[in-house]
Motif scaffolding. Structure first.
Motif, PDB file in Angstrom:
ATOM      1  N   ALA A  86     -12.808  -1.903  25.557  1.00  0.00           N
ATOM      2  CA  ALA A  86     -13.029  -0.392  24.906  1.00  0.00           C
ATOM      3  C   ALA A  86     -13.310  -0.830  23.435  1.00  0.00           C
ATOM      4  CB  ALA A  86     -12.622  -0.074  24.628  1.00  0.00           C
ATOM      5  N   GLN A  87     -13.245  -1.986  23.134  1.00  0.00           N
ATOM      6  CA  GLN A  87     -14.499  -1.959  21.373  1.00  0.00           C
ATOM      7  C   GLN A  87     -13.893  -3.255  21.477  1.00  0.00           C
ATOM      8  OE1 GLN A  87     -12.105   0.139  18.394  1.00  0.00           O
ATOM      9  NE2 GLN A  87     -10.557  -0.996  18.749  1.00  0.00           N
ATOM     10  N   ASP A  88     -14.762  -3.559  20.276  1.00  0.00           N
ATOM     11  CA  ASP A  88     -14.814  -5.356  19.224  1.00  0.00           C
ATOM     12  C   ASP A  88     -13.312  -5.583  19.322  1.00  0.00           C
ATOM     13  OD1 ASP A  88     -17.336  -5.285  19.696  1.00  0.00           O
ATOM     14  OD2 ASP A  88     -17.489  -4.988  17.626  1.00  0.00           O
ATOM     15  N   THR A  89     -13.377  -6.985  19.328  1.00  0.00           N
ATOM     16  CA  THR A  89     -11.607  -7.291  19.097  1.00  0.00           C
ATOM     17  C   THR A  89     -11.804  -8.599  18.559  1.00  0.00           C
ATOM     18  OG1 THR A  89     -11.543  -8.261  21.750  1.00  0.00           O
ATOM     19  CG2 THR A  89     -11.319  -6.212  21.656  1.00  0.00           C
ATOM     20  N   ARG A  90     -10.963  -8.184  17.663  1.00  0.00           N
ATOM     21  CA  ARG A  90     -10.089  -9.945  17.224  1.00  0.00           C
ATOM     22  C   ARG A  90      -8.923  -9.900  16.052  1.00  0.00           C
ATOM     23  NH1 ARG A  90     -10.060  -9.630  11.783  1.00  0.00           N
ATOM     24  NH2 ARG A  90     -10.431  -7.704  10.547  1.00  0.00           N
ATOM     25  N   LEU A  91      -8.339 -10.957  16.408  1.00  0.00           N
ATOM     26  CA  LEU A  91      -6.921 -11.351  15.924  1.00  0.00           C
ATOM     27  C   LEU A  91      -6.933 -11.122  14.519  1.00  0.00           C
ATOM     28  CD1 LEU A  91      -6.799 -15.202  16.505  1.00  0.00           C
ATOM     29  CD2 LEU A  91      -5.417 -12.408  18.288  1.00  0.00           C
ATOM     30  N   TRP A  92      -5.438 -10.346  13.704  1.00  0.00           N
ATOM     31  CA  TRP A  92      -5.683  -9.766  12.641  1.00  0.00           C
ATOM     32  C   TRP A  92      -5.858 -10.976  11.528  1.00  0.00           C
ATOM     33  CZ3 TRP A  92      -2.223 -11.972   8.812  1.00  0.00           C
ATOM     34  CH2 TRP A  92      -1.458 -12.621   9.514  1.00  0.00           C
ATOM     35  N   TYR A  93      -5.610 -11.543  11.966  1.00  0.00           N
ATOM     36  CA  TYR A  93      -6.099 -12.650  10.395  1.00  0.00           C
ATOM     37  C   TYR A  93      -7.402 -13.648  10.368  1.00  0.00           C
ATOM     38  CZ  TYR A  93      -4.940 -16.126  14.170  1.00  0.00           C
ATOM     39  OH  TYR A  93      -4.494 -17.160  15.342  1.00  0.00           O
ATOM     40  N   ASP A  94      -8.095 -13.177  11.700  1.00  0.00           N
ATOM     41  CA  ASP A  94      -9.207 -14.276  11.851  1.00  0.00           C
ATOM     42  C   ASP A  94     -10.656 -13.474  11.001  1.00  0.00           C
ATOM     43  OD1 ASP A  94     -11.844 -15.574  12.601  1.00  0.00           O
ATOM     44  OD2 ASP A  94     -11.744 -14.526  14.420  1.00  0.00           O
ATOM     45  N   PHE A  95     -10.752 -13.721   9.246  1.00  0.00           N
ATOM     46  CA  PHE A  95     -11.704 -13.285   8.859  1.00  0.00           C
ATOM     47  C   PHE A  95     -13.118 -13.279   8.217  1.00  0.00           C
ATOM     48  CE2 PHE A  95      -7.550 -13.361   6.216  1.00  0.00           C
ATOM     49  CZ  PHE A  95      -7.250 -11.988   6.160  1.00  0.00           C
ATOM     50  N   SER A  96     -13.377 -14.833   9.617  1.00  0.00           N
ATOM     51  CA  SER A  96     -14.626 -15.325   9.479  1.00  0.00           C
ATOM     52  C   SER A  96     -15.145 -14.755  10.940  1.00  0.00           C
ATOM     53  CB  SER A  96     -14.636 -16.849   9.938  1.00  0.00           C
ATOM     54  OG  SER A  96     -13.913 -17.354  10.963  1.00  0.00           O
ATOM     55  N   GLY A  97     -14.699 -13.778  11.459  1.00  0.00           N
ATOM     56  CA  GLY A  97     -14.701 -13.441  13.047  1.00  0.00           C
ATOM     57  C   GLY A  97     -15.167 -11.950  12.314  1.00  0.00           C
ATOM     58  N   ILE A  98     -14.971 -11.311  11.459  1.00  0.00           N
ATOM     59  CA  ILE A  98     -16.209 -10.073  10.403  1.00  0.00           C
ATOM     60  C   ILE A  98     -16.495 -10.472  10.808  1.00  0.00           C
ATOM     61  CG2 ILE A  98     -16.366  -8.818   8.999  1.00  0.00           C
ATOM     62  CD1 ILE A  98     -13.076  -8.747   8.465  1.00  0.00           C
ATOM     63  N   VAL A  99     -17.202 -11.558  10.379  1.00  0.00           N
ATOM     64  CA  VAL A  99     -18.855 -11.829   9.924  1.00  0.00           C
ATOM     65  C   VAL A  99     -19.770 -12.783  11.369  1.00  0.00           C
ATOM     66  CG1 VAL A  99     -20.049 -13.635   9.078  1.00  0.00           C
ATOM     67  CG2 VAL A  99     -18.041 -12.692   7.665  1.00  0.00           C
ATOM     68  N   VAL A 100     -19.161 -12.748  12.371  1.00  0.00           N
ATOM     69  CA  VAL A 100     -19.842 -13.452  13.477  1.00  0.00           C
ATOM     70  C   VAL A 100     -20.046 -12.085  14.130  1.00  0.00           C
ATOM     71  CG1 VAL A 100     -19.284 -14.741  15.583  1.00  0.00           C
ATOM     72  CG2 VAL A 100     -18.356 -15.059  13.847  1.00  0.00           C
ATOM     73  N   ALA A 101     -19.858 -11.058  14.466  1.00  0.00           N
ATOM     74  CA  ALA A 101     -19.439  -9.933  15.063  1.00  0.00           C
ATOM     75  C   ALA A 101     -20.594  -9.030  13.911  1.00  0.00           C
ATOM     76  CB  ALA A 101     -18.532  -9.078  14.859  1.00  0.00           C
ATOM     77  N   ARG A 102     -20.167  -9.428  13.105  1.00  0.00           N
ATOM     78  CA  ARG A 102     -21.206  -8.351  11.929  1.00  0.00           C
ATOM     79  C   ARG A 102     -22.940  -8.976  12.107  1.00  0.00           C
ATOM     80  NH1 ARG A 102     -20.692  -9.059   6.174  1.00  0.00           N
ATOM     81  NH2 ARG A 102     -21.730 -10.880   6.632  1.00  0.00           N
ATOM     82  N   GLU A 103     -22.866 -10.249  12.345  1.00  0.00           N
ATOM     83  CA  GLU A 103     -24.817 -11.126  13.125  1.00  0.00           C
ATOM     84  C   GLU A 103     -24.796 -11.167  13.845  1.00  0.00           C
ATOM     85  OE1 GLU A 103     -26.847 -12.162  10.031  1.00  0.00           O
ATOM     86  OE2 GLU A 103     -24.732 -11.697   8.674  1.00  0.00           O
ATOM     87  N   LEU A 104     -24.202 -11.015  15.140  1.00  0.00           N
ATOM     88  CA  LEU A 104     -24.573 -10.880  16.933  1.00  0.00           C
ATOM     89  C   LEU A 104     -25.028  -9.156  16.535  1.00  0.00           C
ATOM     90  CD1 LEU A 104     -21.654 -13.096  18.519  1.00  0.00           C
ATOM     91  CD2 LEU A 104     -24.110 -13.298  18.161  1.00  0.00           C
ATOM     92  N   HIS A 105     -24.387  -8.216  16.131  1.00  0.00           N
ATOM     93  CA  HIS A 105     -24.869  -6.872  15.987  1.00  0.00           C
ATOM     94  C   HIS A 105     -25.940  -6.677  15.867  1.00  0.00           C
ATOM     95  CE1 HIS A 105     -21.809  -4.848  18.520  1.00  0.00           C
ATOM     96  NE2 HIS A 105     -20.456  -5.800  17.811  1.00  0.00           N
ATOM     97  N   ALA A 106     -26.128  -7.292  14.537  1.00  0.00           N
ATOM     98  CA  ALA A 106     -27.587  -7.564  13.492  1.00  0.00           C
ATOM     99  C   ALA A 106     -28.340  -8.129  14.601  1.00  0.00           C
ATOM    100  CB  ALA A 106     -27.546  -8.073  11.960  1.00  0.00           C
ATOM    101  N   ALA A 107     -28.753  -9.227  15.322  1.00  0.00           N
ATOM    102  CA  ALA A 107     -29.622  -9.644  15.780  1.00  0.00           C
ATOM    103  C   ALA A 107     -29.566  -8.962  16.635  1.00  0.00           C
ATOM    104  CB  ALA A 107     -29.321 -11.354  15.857  1.00  0.00           C
ATOM    105  N   PHE A 108     -28.245  -8.363  17.606  1.00  0.00           N
ATOM    106  CA  PHE A 108     -28.786  -7.774  19.320  1.00  0.00           C
ATOM    107  C   PHE A 108     -28.025  -6.617  19.044  1.00  0.00           C
ATOM    108  CE2 PHE A 108     -27.209 -12.739  19.566  1.00  0.00           C
ATOM    109  CZ  PHE A 108     -28.617 -12.746  20.188  1.00  0.00           C
TER     110      PHE A 108
END
Length: 427
Positions: A86-108
């Protein structure tokens, strides 16, 4: 800028403050390093790796050849609509996942979801011409493996070094604690064995305390010997006077015998002052029972005194003889300058209070400090014409209170209107 508002929240003990001084720099350093590393390393490295992966995903999206995706280690699978989260998911301690999702959404802009359900794979959901597509590739392509490992290592080794530092610091603080305990015990009239140890400054303070304690003990001993010797030597001529007066007629000898009795009381006061509160060692005593016995003994001696209130139960380390002498002096003063005395005892978890009140003229606030000094005579305040003492009664009480680590407080009695004397001893 004032930081007084912070004082109630700071530890009062030496160990607590030393621990705070030790932990604050370590915790601050860890936080600064963590923030800088996350911003400069995690975020920068993750952006670079994600941008590289973005180019590979664009290559796969721009061709229909499945061998390209296989060569780039990207799995492309058609999935039903229900498979998409239903929405983007990541583990609570996965701080680098925030950057990954942000860059991917910006590119696509047409990227629907980014699923980082674990640390192993990345799942991307696109809407293709044939339906919903799921791109799956290894997480190591977009971020460093186990990015939280450095933070864990910093916390673990920071805690380990803090424990080691605290153990070392405790050895340095122990001599200061022993010095404080020895000083506190001496203030309460107890002699605790103490040997200077620790750092040079602590040893110097310890030696100064030992010298000071020895000087005070010698002074007390010399005072006791001097007053005891003088009082003892004066007893012999007084006895001879009493015997000589006994040979005279009763009418002629009566005034002089009264003078001899007055001198005898003065000598007894000197001896009480010389003894002070240094007799014996403090032992656990029930203060309520002790004061009740004192009041009963004085009532049998026809003294107008009443025990009006007691509160609390338990035992307190006291020198019973010294406390008895102090309470008796307060009661004697109360009935000398008033018509009656009332005694109350309050025992709490933190202190013992023995209160003696009278209905006499009291002592003005500006004269109370003077009244506690030896040989003080406050003629206007306490009607000294009614007494025959030399002003040592309250001084003896002060000595007893100080020897127990307490104090004598004088005030106005709200109950009787005269003097209110409190012996307050910390537990």
């Amino acid at each position: 800028m004032s930081f007084r508002w912070l004082k109630p929240y700071l530890p009062r003990g030496l160990y607590g403050r030393a621990t705070l001084i030790l932990l604050l720099p370590v915790v601050t350093l860890l936080l600064v390093v963590s923030v800088v590393f996350i911003q400069r390393h995690f975020e920068g490295v993750t952006e670079q790796m994600t941008n590289t992966m973005i180019r590979e995903i664009r290559l796969v999206l721009g061709t229909d050849d499945p061998e390209v995706a296989e060569m780039l280690d990207i799995s492309v699978q058609p999935v039903p609509e229900a498979a998409m989260p239903a929405q983007d998911t990541r583990l609570w301690y996965d701080f680098s996942g925030i950057v990954v999702a942000r860059e991917l959404h910006a590119a696509f802009p047409d990227l629907l979801r980014v699923a980082l359900a674990d640390d192993d794979v990345v799942e991307l959901y696109f809407r293709g011409s044939g339906g919903l597509l799921r791109f799956v590739f290894d997480r190591r392509h977009v971020s460093a493996s186990q990015p939280h490992q450095l933070l864990v290592n910093m916390v673990v080794f920071g805690a380990l070094m803090t424990v080691i530092s605290f153990l070392y610091l405790r050895n340095q603080l122990r001599p200061i604690t022993r010095l404080a305990e020895a000083a506190d015990a001496f203030g309460r009239g107890r002699h605790v064995p103490y040997r200077p140890a620790g750092a040079t400054e602590v040893r110097a303070a310890g030696r100064a305390f030992v010298d000071m304690r020895a000087r005070i003990e010698r002074q007390i001993e010399q005072r006791t010997l001097m007053l005891s010797g003088v009082s003892h030597d004066l007893r012999t001529p007084l006895t001879r006077l009493r015997l000589g007066l006994a040979m005279l007629g009763e009418e002629e000898a009566a005034p002089m015998l009264r003078d001899v009795d007055d001198m005898q009381r003065l000598l007894d006061g000197f001896l009480d002052f010389a003894r002070g509160a240094q007799e014996g060692e403090a032992e656990p005593v029930d203060p309520v029972a002790l004061v009740r016995r004192i009041v009963d003994d004085m009532r049998r001696a026809q003294v107008a005194v009443t025990l009006v209130e007691t509160e609390g139960t338990g035992e307190v380390p006291l020198r019973a003889d010294g406390v008895r002498r102090a309470v008796e002096n307060l009661i004697s003063n109360a009935v000398r300058y008033g018509t009656c005395a009332e005694v109350s005892v309050t025992l709490s978890e933190r202190s013992l209070r023995i209160r003696v009140e009278d209905d006499g003229p009291g002592i003005p606030p500006e004269s109370r400090d003077e009244a506690l000094r030896p040989f003080a005579r406050l003629e206007p305040a306490r009607n000294q014409n009614r007494g025959t003492g030399v002003g040592l009664g309250l001084s003896i009480v002060v000595d007893v209170a100080r020897a127990h680590g307490g104090a004598l407080r004088l005030g106005e009695s709200a109950r009787l209107g005269g003097l209110c004397a409190d012996i307050v001893i910390a537990r």
